[in-house]
Design an enzyme around this catalytic site. Sequence first.
Site, mmCIF file in Angstrom:
data_model
loop_
_atom_site.group_PDB
_atom_site.id
_atom_site.type_symbol
_atom_site.label_atom_id
_atom_site.label_comp_id
_atom_site.label_asym_id
_atom_site.label_seq_id
_atom_site.Cartn_x
_atom_site.Cartn_y
_atom_site.Cartn_z
ATOM 1 N N LYS A 45 -23.711 21.985 -15.084
ATOM 2 C CA LYS A 45 -24.247 20.642 -15.358
ATOM 3 C C LYS A 45 -23.467 19.917 -16.451
ATOM 4 O O LYS A 45 -24.016 19.151 -17.222
ATOM 5 C CB LYS A 45 -25.734 20.710 -15.716
ATOM 6 C CG LYS A 45 -26.583 21.552 -14.781
ATOM 7 C CD LYS A 45 -26.364 21.195 -13.318
ATOM 8 C CE LYS A 45 -26.862 19.797 -12.976
ATOM 9 N NZ LYS A 45 -26.640 19.490 -11.525
ATOM 10 N N SER A 46 -22.159 20.156 -16.467
ATOM 11 C CA SER A 46 -21.318 19.558 -17.499
ATOM 12 C C SER A 46 -20.251 18.617 -16.952
ATOM 13 O O SER A 46 -19.381 18.178 -17.693
ATOM 14 C CB SER A 46 -20.643 20.659 -18.331
ATOM 15 O OG SER A 46 -21.590 21.455 -18.992
ATOM 16 N N GLY A 47 -20.309 18.328 -15.644
ATOM 17 C CA GLY A 47 -19.334 17.424 -15.063
ATOM 18 C C GLY A 47 -18.419 18.085 -14.052
ATOM 19 O O GLY A 47 -17.365 17.538 -13.724
ATOM 20 N N TRP A 73 -17.372 21.933 -2.277
ATOM 21 C CA TRP A 73 -17.348 23.390 -2.491
ATOM 22 C C TRP A 73 -16.289 24.074 -1.626
ATOM 23 O O TRP A 73 -15.965 25.227 -1.866
ATOM 24 C CB TRP A 73 -18.722 24.009 -2.263
ATOM 25 C CG TRP A 73 -19.321 23.782 -0.905
ATOM 26 C CD1 TRP A 73 -19.100 24.488 0.234
ATOM 27 C CD2 TRP A 73 -20.283 22.774 -0.560
ATOM 28 N NE1 TRP A 73 -19.848 23.985 1.270
ATOM 29 C CE2 TRP A 73 -20.584 22.937 0.816
ATOM 30 C CE3 TRP A 73 -20.926 21.748 -1.269
ATOM 31 C CZ2 TRP A 73 -21.479 22.106 1.496
ATOM 32 C CZ3 TRP A 73 -21.812 20.930 -0.598
ATOM 33 C CH2 TRP A 73 -22.092 21.106 0.764
ATOM 34 N N HIS A 100 -17.577 28.729 -13.422
ATOM 35 C CA HIS A 100 -18.510 28.627 -14.552
ATOM 36 C C HIS A 100 -18.391 29.855 -15.452
ATOM 37 O O HIS A 100 -19.164 30.001 -16.404
ATOM 38 C CB HIS A 100 -19.961 28.534 -14.057
ATOM 39 C CG HIS A 100 -20.313 27.244 -13.397
ATOM 40 N ND1 HIS A 100 -19.870 26.027 -13.842
ATOM 41 C CD2 HIS A 100 -21.120 26.980 -12.314
ATOM 42 C CE1 HIS A 100 -20.363 25.067 -13.070
ATOM 43 N NE2 HIS A 100 -21.115 25.622 -12.150
ATOM 44 N N SER A 130 -30.440 18.237 -17.659
ATOM 45 C CA SER A 130 -29.914 18.258 -16.297
ATOM 46 C C SER A 130 -30.124 19.619 -15.644
ATOM 47 O O SER A 130 -30.522 19.716 -14.477
ATOM 48 C CB SER A 130 -28.425 17.905 -16.323
ATOM 49 O OG SER A 130 -27.898 17.857 -15.014
ATOM 50 N N TYR A 186 -17.397 15.077 -20.690
ATOM 51 C CA TYR A 186 -18.204 14.254 -19.785
ATOM 52 C C TYR A 186 -18.355 12.858 -20.370
ATOM 53 O O TYR A 186 -18.276 11.856 -19.652
ATOM 54 C CB TYR A 186 -19.569 14.927 -19.625
ATOM 55 C CG TYR A 186 -20.498 14.271 -18.633
ATOM 56 C CD1 TYR A 186 -20.624 14.793 -17.345
ATOM 57 C CD2 TYR A 186 -21.269 13.155 -18.968
ATOM 58 C CE1 TYR A 186 -21.491 14.207 -16.426
ATOM 59 C CE2 TYR A 186 -22.125 12.574 -18.053
ATOM 60 C CZ TYR A 186 -22.229 13.101 -16.786
ATOM 61 O OH TYR A 186 -23.088 12.520 -15.883
ATOM 62 N N PHE A 222 -19.933 7.131 -10.501
ATOM 63 C CA PHE A 222 -21.175 7.875 -10.274
ATOM 64 C C PHE A 222 -21.944 7.300 -9.085
ATOM 65 O O PHE A 222 -22.476 8.046 -8.260
ATOM 66 C CB PHE A 222 -22.052 7.847 -11.525
ATOM 67 C CG PHE A 222 -23.280 8.710 -11.412
ATOM 68 C CD1 PHE A 222 -23.212 10.072 -11.650
ATOM 69 C CD2 PHE A 222 -24.508 8.172 -11.044
ATOM 70 C CE1 PHE A 222 -24.335 10.881 -11.523
ATOM 71 C CE2 PHE A 222 -25.631 8.969 -10.923
ATOM 72 C CZ PHE A 222 -25.547 10.328 -11.165
ATOM 73 N N MET A 225 -20.256 8.452 -5.805
ATOM 74 C CA MET A 225 -20.460 9.882 -5.566
ATOM 75 C C MET A 225 -21.905 10.181 -5.186
ATOM 76 O O MET A 225 -22.175 11.061 -4.367
ATOM 77 C CB MET A 225 -20.064 10.687 -6.806
ATOM 78 C CG MET A 225 -18.581 10.694 -7.096
ATOM 79 S SD MET A 225 -18.132 11.910 -8.378
ATOM 80 C CE MET A 225 -19.058 11.273 -9.779
ATOM 81 N N ARG A 250 -28.627 12.990 -10.501
ATOM 82 C CA ARG A 250 -29.854 12.333 -10.931
ATOM 83 C C ARG A 250 -29.585 11.003 -11.621
ATOM 84 O O ARG A 250 -29.857 9.940 -11.082
ATOM 85 C CB ARG A 250 -30.607 13.291 -11.875
ATOM 86 C CG ARG A 250 -32.107 13.191 -11.846
ATOM 87 C CD ARG A 250 -32.706 14.352 -12.612
ATOM 88 N NE ARG A 250 -32.120 14.500 -13.935
ATOM 89 C CZ ARG A 250 -32.557 13.884 -15.029
ATOM 90 N NH1 ARG A 250 -33.601 13.089 -14.961
ATOM 91 N NH2 ARG A 250 -31.968 14.072 -16.198
ATOM 92 N N GLY A 252 -26.804 10.839 -14.529
ATOM 93 C CA GLY A 252 -25.419 10.861 -14.969
ATOM 94 C C GLY A 252 -25.140 10.076 -16.229
ATOM 95 O O GLY A 252 -24.012 9.644 -16.464
#
Length: 303
Positions: A45-47, A73, A100, A130, A186, A222, A225, A250, A252
């Site tokens: 959840k960091s970008g 992915w 990650h 997030s 971010y 954002f 996307m 959600r 961003g």
Amino acid sequence: MARLDVTETFKGICFPGHLHTQESLRYATEFKFQDTDTLIVTYPKSGTTWMQEIVTLISCKGDPAKSQMQPNWTRAPWIEQYYCSDVLKAAQGPRLLSTHLPYKLLAPALQRSKAKVIYVARNPKDVIVSYYHFHKMANFLKDPGTFTEFLSTFQEGTVYYGSWFDHVKEWTSNARNIDNFLYITYEEMWEDLRSSLEKVSRFLQCPLMEDELSSAQKSCSFSTMKENSMVNYTLVPQEIMDHSKGKFMRKGQIGDWVNTFSTEQSRNFDISYASKMADSVLTFVWETKKSCIDSESLPVYNS
């Protein structure tokens, strides 16, 4: 492979079993990096999704076709997830990868290559909020309980993927041990997307013409996307990711944490943060648009 209720523990860190196995985690730690690889590294959840899109668009000279036709992915698979090896068998050309994993698990493999590493960090209060909302919609993650409970677990570092504090400090403090390393936040991307695109394109040695840059900027905004099914995870079945409980993408925004943290929770977290990050040069934008990030303290390292 469902395994929605399975947790894998590897080297003292917990991972969701829906996506990870002992074999896939070992595969990642022994990964055979190529000098032409680009690895996007983030704490969850960091970008991650944003940087995957940015690098895709830069490599395609701003042409959005690939990002509109191929799920992120498969464009940039996580090397620790079980499907990665199969995806890479079909890959052609320079590979874009994601992870990650903490630095200590990948350091041996990375030190044998000149792969480019892009580390994206985000202020931890926004990460927590997030991540909490993601737990509520992702059926392969544990029930987060109340926000107070999740906040406590996060600060203890016992959430999936381990401690945010350890993750960001280990990767950034070891930047000089990686031949080609770029640190970006971010908040930088949110406040000045165009400059961030230019920064990443320079690092990748893939300069963009003005029209290519404008096209890339539009496609990785954002709002764009959020509507792109190749990015927003609406392709994932409902039983795995319950889209009725929330959106993967959600808000961003920077500083949305103020709508969830109580004054006391924020104050207590600040105390914990100051203690755990006392030995770090990193600073973050927490609420304002004015950047106070000392990104020059972590420059680009090119061999």
